[in-house]
Design an enzyme around this catalytic site. Structure first.
Site, PDB file in Angstrom:
ATOM      1  CG  ASP A   1     -21.877  13.490  -9.557  1.00 26.88           C
ATOM      2  OD1 ASP A   1     -23.027  12.692  -9.382  1.00 26.88           O
ATOM      3  OD2 ASP A   1     -21.637  14.195  -8.781  1.00 26.88           O
TER       4      ASP A   1
ATOM      5  CD  GLU B   1     -14.824  13.077  -8.252  1.00 31.73           C
ATOM      6  OE1 GLU B   1     -14.032  14.400  -7.314  1.00 31.73           O
ATOM      7  OE2 GLU B   1     -15.220  12.840  -7.984  1.00 31.73           O
TER       8      GLU B   1
END
Length: 373
Positions: A67, A126
């Site tokens: 990520d 997130e």
């Protein structure tokens, strides 16, 4: 200095929020452009990247996800390479995740194996969640791997440690936003108003009963209200209030039941305080469930390795949208020890950079091992 430590430091300076990772995407693309041509294919997706490293004689494709987004946190580390983006920080270690992935990718490009590898540089972990739409993309459907892995840094474990378990690793998670609207007015005439600060406080207290009285004691769940916004000045009764929080459960069934109970309690607040209420459960992340056979094989490999120590951890209430990928593709996620005094999402998170080279070496050796099977 290890080149991938330098890369981590450069990435650390440019944290960007979900689906705003334009500088990060450009940085990753520019680095990949320096690697030998013809051994990989790069495809951009939104602000992320798919990178397929072509094998010599492929029979399967192994996926590796990293990520790439940061958090809306003001950094307080005083590091010489601290964030240059005000109010943004790589406080969850995604700069580590990217630099490790680039290190593994670079090794494989220069030392090709038989099988194909698909490196997924995923935005918006997130929030609002990049894994699910990336999974559904045309690129993923064309290049869908046969198995997939990912790591997450763990400040609480020492460098040289990998923590993992078979089955459930991370919880089901859901955002929670509740807006209340009543009737404001002068502080001297409370009887002519419907005070939304009082209503919000009552709601917070009642929400805690959901876990205490509506969840099986042998199961686990959490409701946390992390932010309340209301009011204007000290002598005006608030007309509006907004509560922001999170729900986390170890089972999908408990998530459904907890949400139903939250809805019922909020309806009670509407009646009791004569107000209007709106609930938004926002972004939901599916649980991270490690496929047992692949995870046990990985754990056995760690135990036979002299590079890393294995720690069989317990499941955590952490949320990770990698769970969506594991829902459709067999694989696993593991914790990588990085020895930081401050935890994830903390403004002073400072992971030990020695973990980067160790992780690159270990993951590449594991991929070579998988390739020979």
């Amino acid at each position: 200095m290890n080149p991938f430590v330098s890369i981590r430091r450069e990435l650390h300076q440019i944290p960007e929020l979900g689906f705003q990772e334009f500088k990060t995407q450009a940085y990753l693309f520019n680095y990949l452009s320096t690697l030998p041509e013809g051994r990989m294919t790069i495809k951009k997706w939104e602000t992320g990247l798919f990178v397929k490293v072509h094998g010599l004689n492929p029979t399967k494709t192994i996926g590796y996800r990293a990520d790439i987004d940061g958090l809306p946190i003001t950094e307080e580390t005083d590091l010489p390479f601290c964030s240059t983006h005000e109010g943004r920080m790589h406080a969850c270690g995604h700069d580590f995740h990217m630099s490790i992935a680039l290190g593994v990718l670079t090794f494989i490009v220069n030392n090709p194996i038989n099988d194909d590898l698909l490196f997924i540089f995923q935005p918006a972990e997130e929030g609002p969640g990049g894994a699910e739409p990336m999974l559904k993309s045309e690129v993923m459907q064309e290049w869908k791997p046969d198995m997939i892995i990912a790591l997450h840094i763990a400040p609480e474990y020492p460098v040289g440690t990998i923590a993992i378990k078979e089955g459930l690793l991370f919880a089901n998670t859901s955002e929670l936003f509740i807006d209340l609207k009543g009737k404001g007015g002068h502080a001297a005439y409370p009887h002519k108003t419907n005070d939304m600060i009082v209503a919000a406080c009552a709601l917070v207290s009642q929400l805690q009963t959901v876990i205490a009285r509506n969840v099986d004691p042998l199961d686990s769940a959490v409701i946390t209200i992390g932010k309340i916004t209301s009011g204007t000045v000290q002598n005006i009764i608030a007309e509006r209030a907004r509560l922001e929080g999170t729900i986390r459960t170890l089972s999908a069934e408990s998530m459904v039941n907890v949400k139903k109970r939250v809805e019922a309690i909020v309806k009670g607040i509407e009646v009791g305080f004569e107000c209007e209420a709106n609930i938004d459960f926002g972004c939901m992340y599916h649980q991270v469930y490690n496929q047992e056979t692949l995870t046990r094989e990985f754990m056995n490999y760690i135990e036979k390795s002299s590079e890393m120590s294995l720690y069989e951890c317990k499941e955590a209430m952490t949320g990770e949208d990698f769970g969506y990928m594991l829902k459709e593709i067999p694989g696993f996620m593991f914790w990588l020890g990085v020895s930081s005094d401050y935890g994830l999402h903390h403004s002073k998170l400072n992971p030990n950079e020695n973990a980067i080279e160790q992780a690159i070496q270990f993951i590449t050796s594991y991929l070579v091992f998988k390739d020979k099977k």
